[in-house]
Design an enzyme around this catalytic site. Structure first.
Site, PDB file in Angstrom:
ATOM      1  N   ALA A  28       0.807  -1.223   0.000  1.00 62.27           N
ATOM      2  CA  ALA A  28       0.000   0.000   0.000  1.00 62.27           C
ATOM      3  C   ALA A  28       0.840   1.274   0.000  1.00 62.27           C
ATOM      4  CB  ALA A  28      -0.919   0.010   1.215  1.00 62.27           C
ATOM      5  N   MET A  29       2.117   1.154   0.277  1.00 60.02           N
ATOM      6  CA  MET A  29       2.944   2.368   0.284  1.00 60.02           C
ATOM      7  C   MET A  29       3.120   2.884  -1.138  1.00 60.02           C
ATOM      8  SD  MET A  29       6.817   3.076   1.610  1.00 60.02           S
ATOM      9  CE  MET A  29       7.712   4.470   0.900  1.00 60.02           C
TER      10      MET A  29
END
Lengths: 514, 87
Positions: free
Chosen positions: B54-55
């Site tokens: 998700a980064m």
């Protein structure tokens, strides 16, 4: 030198692509034309269920001036190479910085990042596409300008131009961002530079003061479209009010959504609650503070027992309203009494003030968003399930309780069929609700990724059959979403495209327009 | 993390990225703790440029190489976690 095996756009051969890259290198300087895998990696990172390869750019170019953007249009027209403009490229869950189709050249405008004007009297700004909300926020603070921003949840790293052009929303009274936009400068595919509204009048000083100009209003056709490259945009900013009172209302049952909307809609329409307030469900609310693994280690849909335990232990409701009042202390007091009475008369819902909530999340970040402050707390959504998959399913709903309940049940049923959670909020517009569902999945799990993909298509089609359509969608499903709006709308979109961009070089595929 | 007044805004570009971008997730429990973990600067840079799950990934236009070098040094030299790690 360009990569020996670039990802080519459909219909463009290697020789033409290489010639375009060479010309772009001489126009912009070799350092501003990115072609190797390492340089292109950050432009390729997506959160969607579609394959990475489908969105891999052929190159990326960095422009810093309007003249360079004009030059890029000329080169891309000459070699028929498609170009995908981005401002800050932070459209997470909608496609991020990556193009809709492979091989397009990303036109990165991040370095066009000048704040060209702030008028503290008229409360307006004129900015370039690369300006982030954080940059604008810092500028206002450092110069003691008492104006507030309205930003989406990824606030600090996103920017007003990109968000507004994709018709994104924020959470202040200025939360419908396109409504608060005023004047654009657009480089057309022909290389011509158009200033919309009053901006096309020589020596005009009302470009950021009056939206409509004269004759057909054009700004709208440059949002969610591929008809030009916006290189400047005006927006209105909100004067800092003397008093600000964020509050929450907690509801215990899923079915309360009907009553919530019926209770609060009249207050929104009457302007008692002036901001684009939200109604967030339990999982959205909980994700800001915990991953679901704290209560459930398994896969698939989060079981009801786990949700009940979260509700009990984490102090979140089945639905959680976040709204705010703005104005003088006297105005806020009057409106607070109206809100309090309406909630009490409805017989359900517990009002929570800032004093009661203290410094706790998620109240704190919601209070920050409703005054346009910077916070990334809502990225907690992404660790709810983990794995980096996220697609926003965002159907528009009437602001009527029966409608929101029907949409809730429909979305939840479809998502659960595919083992996915209903993680949702409603953002309350002037007459509508943006029903925002984060379709979260583990992108590293091929089966779950495939399920999410099929699920998203089902959501679009099942909602469409009932007359519901999304206001915005990710780059993997733009064509399907465009279909929901019918053949005449699609034909008009396409005619405009051919009139303004005969060779179809700007962002083919955007909103289903090629 | 929020900055309520102008005095809290770092002047140095690398410190600004560290405080206003990295710490927005990594000091709030949203992302894993990265401070005080002796993370090698090269690893930090790799994560920033490529993202991870998700980064998000950050382009050179967003954080230039020179600034990123210094951000990575700041992360590597940082001391002690101030917030619980994401689970």
């Amino acid at each position: 030198m360009s990569d020996p095996t670039p990802t080519l756009p459909e219909g463009v051969n290697a020789a033409a692509f290489d010639s375009a890259v060479t010309r772009l290198q001489s126009l912009l300087g070799p350092d501003n034309v990115l072609t190797n895998d390492e340089q292109l990696a950050p432009y390729s990172k997506i959160m969607l269920s579609t394959p990475d390869e489908q969105h891999r750019p052929g190159a990326a170019v960095l422009a810093t001036t309007v003249e360079e953007v004009q030059g890029i249009m000329r080169v891309c027209n000459q070699f028929r190479t498609p170009v995908w403009p981005i401002s800050t490229g932070r459209n997470f869950g909608y496609g991020s910085a990556a193009p809709a189709t492979r091989g397009q050249i990303v036109l990165d405008l991040k370095r066009m990042n000048r704040i060209l004007d702030i008028d503290p009297v008229l409360c307006t700004a004129l900015v370039e596409p690369g300006v982030t909300y954080q940059q604008l926020w810092n500028h206002l603070k450092q110069n003691d300008i008492p104006l507030w921003l309205s930003c989406p949840a990824p606030s600090s790293i996103a920017g007003p131009v990109g968000n507004t052009l994709d018709r994104g929303v924020g959470y202040t009274p200025y939360g419908e961002h396109f409504m608060m936009q005023c004047g654009m400068e657009v480089v057309l595919a022909t290389g011509e530079v158009l200033r919309t509204g009053m901006g096309s009048v020589e020596n005009s000083n009302t470009w950021q003061a009056f939206k409509w100009g004269y004759g057909p209003y054009l700004d709208g056709i440059f949002t969610q479209s591929n008809y030009g490259v916006v290189t400047k945009m005006g927006l209105w900013l909100m004067p800092e009010p003397p008093a600000y009172m964020p509050f929450s209302i907690r509801y215990e049952e899923d079915d309360d959504i009907d009553l919530i909307v019926e209770t609060l809609r009249p207050l929104r329409i009457a302007g008692v609650i002036p901001n684009a307030f939200v109604i967030a469900n339990l999982m959205w609310e909980a994700s800001a503070v915990i991953p679901r693994s704290k209560y459930y280690e398994g896969t698939g849909v989060t079981p009801p027992e786990a949700l009940a335990e979260i509700k009990r232990n984490e102090g979140v409701g089945a639905w959680n309203v976040y709204a705010a009042l703005y104005g003088t202390p006297e105005q806020v007091e009057v409106n607070w009494n109206i809100v309090r009475r309406a909630v009490e008369d409805s017989g359900r819902g517990r009002l929570i003030t800032e004093e009661e909530a203290g410094d706790t999340e998620p109240f704190k970040y919601r209070a920050q968003l409703m005054r346009g402050d910077m916070t990334l707390q809502e990225f907690g959504l992404y660790r709810w399930r983990g794995g980096g998959g996220s697609m926003w399913f965002a159907p528009v709903s009437q602001a009527k309780g029966s409608e929101t309940k029907a949409q809730m049940e429909l979305a939840e049923g479809i998502l659960n069929e595919y083992g996915l959670d209903y993680v949702a909020e409603f953002v309350v517009g002037m007459r509508d609700m943006h029903h925002i569902v984060d379709v979260l999945f583990d992108r590293t799990d091929p089966d779950e990724k495939a399920a999410a993909h099929e699920c998203f298509g089902r959501l679009l089609s099942e909602f469409g059959q009932r007359g519901y359509a999304v206001y915005r969608v990710n780059t993997g499903f733009m064509d399907q979403a465009a279909e929901l709006y019918g053949p005449v709308k699609r034909a008009v979109d396409q005619k405009l495209k051919r009139a303004l961009d005969p060779n179809g070089i700007i962002a083919p595929g955007k909103s289903g327009i090629v | 993390m929020t900055y309520q007044d102008k005095n809290s805004i770092p002047q140095d570009p690398a410190e600004q990225v560290y405080e206003q971008v990295c710490m927005g997730c990594h000091a709030t429990g949203v992302g894993p703790v990265i401070i005080g973990r002796d993370l090698p600067p090269e690893a930090v840079k790799l994560f920033v440029r490529n993202g991870s799950r998700a980064m998000p990934a950050f382009t050179e236009a967003m954080i230039d190489d020179e600034t990123l070098d210094r951000v990575a040094q700041l992360v590597a030299a940082s001391e002690g976690p101030t917030a619980p790690a994401a689970q």
